[in-house]
Design an enzyme around this catalytic site. Structure first.
Site, PDB file in Angstrom:
ATOM      1  N   LYS A  62       0.805  -1.230   0.000  1.00  0.00           N
ATOM      2  CA  LYS A  62       0.000   0.000   0.000  1.00  0.00           C
ATOM      3  C   LYS A  62       0.841   1.285   0.000  1.00  0.00           C
ATOM      4  O   LYS A  62       0.506   2.245  -0.684  1.00  0.00           O
ATOM      5  CB  LYS A  62      -0.946   0.005   1.199  1.00  0.00           C
ATOM      6  N   ASP A  81     -10.122   3.159   2.196  1.00  0.00           N
ATOM      7  CA  ASP A  81     -10.239   2.460   3.486  1.00  0.00           C
ATOM      8  C   ASP A  81     -10.912   3.338   4.540  1.00  0.00           C
ATOM      9  O   ASP A  81     -11.721   2.861   5.336  1.00  0.00           O
ATOM     10  CB  ASP A  81      -8.855   2.024   3.991  1.00  0.00           C
TER      11      ASP A  81
END
Ligand code: ATR
Length: 285
Positions: A72, A109
């Protein structure tokens, strides 16, 4: 299943490992229900070749990727442009490959986390009180940024290694504070929500031993871990009469804007992706 033609849109998820990712289950169920000419595939390049993997896709191979561990942070660094949530989280869970060869990084997220609270704890208002984040890794930083943006008056990051928590507070500003694990009870005092963003218990079977009894009765407790769905941490919160939010809901909710970014439309609402995800978790157990 609708046929995959030569015009099919291609998207996927990249991680190492990726075999346990639920993203293909969610996205392919939506693709099928929407009768899209599209395919969503898992990719697990060797970690040291992640940059080459992303670079190769700039040639137009794919509409976009979800990004999971351990890529990420690197995904954000490789992108040409980033959304504000991705920049604040210092991580990307979505890469969009544009027709001109450039790559746009996003992070859904935080939106997924807030949407999970809205779905499972509808009375919760992020602006109503302090929020506690347990952990100081990438997941914790994204959660802290999302709650700060949603108007939380204070975000308290509690971490075993205080210096990592302090690094997040320096990046995210004055409403975000850092405390060591020994100060957890202080952090829980008056909290509107407590979110476990540590990896404790994921690999080594350790159970988080936090003084949840110090939290107010109206506090909502969330665990980003979703396997098992009812983690020991959530079970303890429930036993204390606290409302809970599970990590599976966050996973599902972060996938919704990802799908929109890849396929240009909202996922069909009638698919019970939670049931599909639960079945997949059960099958993996
Ligand atoms: P991610 O980027 O996925 O959030 P990470 O960077 O590995 O993952 O961070 C894991 C977090 O879980 C860290 O905050 C870690 O604490 P440290 O910063 O002190 O390492 C926390 N963590 C892991 N195991 C833990 C344990 N047994 N007790 C408390 N915290 C733990």
């Amino acid at each position: 299943m609708s046929p995959i033609t030569g015009k099919a849109l291609v998207a996927g998820v990249v991680g190492a490992p990726v075999r346990h990712s639920l993203s293909p289950v969610l996205h392919n169920a939506w693709i099928e229900a929407a009768r899209l000419d599209a395919v969503y595939a898992p990719f697990a390049p060797p970690p040291e070749r992640f940059a080459a993997f992303v670079d190769g896709l700039r040639g137009g191979a794919i509409a976009g990727l979800n990004v999971t561990l351990p890529f990420k942070e690197q995904a954000l660094a490789l992108a040409d442009e980033a959304s504000s949530p991705a920049a604040k989280a210092a991580a990307a869970n979505v890469l969009v490959f544009r027709a001109d060869g450039t790559v746009f990084a996003d992070n859904t997220d935080g939106a997924g986390l807030l949407a999970a609270f809205a779905a499972q704890a509808p009375g919760f208002d992020p602006a109503a009180g302090p929020v506690v984040i347990l952990g100081a890794g990438g997941a914790a930083r994204g959660a802290a940024a999302a709650f700060a943006d949603a108007g939380a008056p204070e975000v308290r990051i509690v971490n075993r290694t205080l210096s990592r928590a302090q690094a997040i507070t320096e990046a995210l500003g004055s409403r975000v504070g850092a405390l060591g694990l020994d100060r957890a009870a202080t952090a829980f005092d008056g909290a509107g929500a407590i979110v476990n963003a540590t990896s404790a218990g994921l690999a080594d079977g350790q159970v988080l031993d936090f003084p949840l009894e110090a939290a107010p009765k109206a506090c909502v407790v969330m665990d980003m871990v979703y396997k098992p769905l009812r983690t020991p941490f959530l079970a303890r919160a429930e036993a204390l009469g606290l409302a809970t939010v599970d990590g599976l809901e966050m996973l599902i909710r972060q996938a919704v804007p990802s799908f929109e970014a890849f396929f240009g439309q909202a996922p069909p609402a009638e698919v019970d992706v939670r049931a599909l995800a639960l079945a997949a978790i059960g099958a993996q157990a």
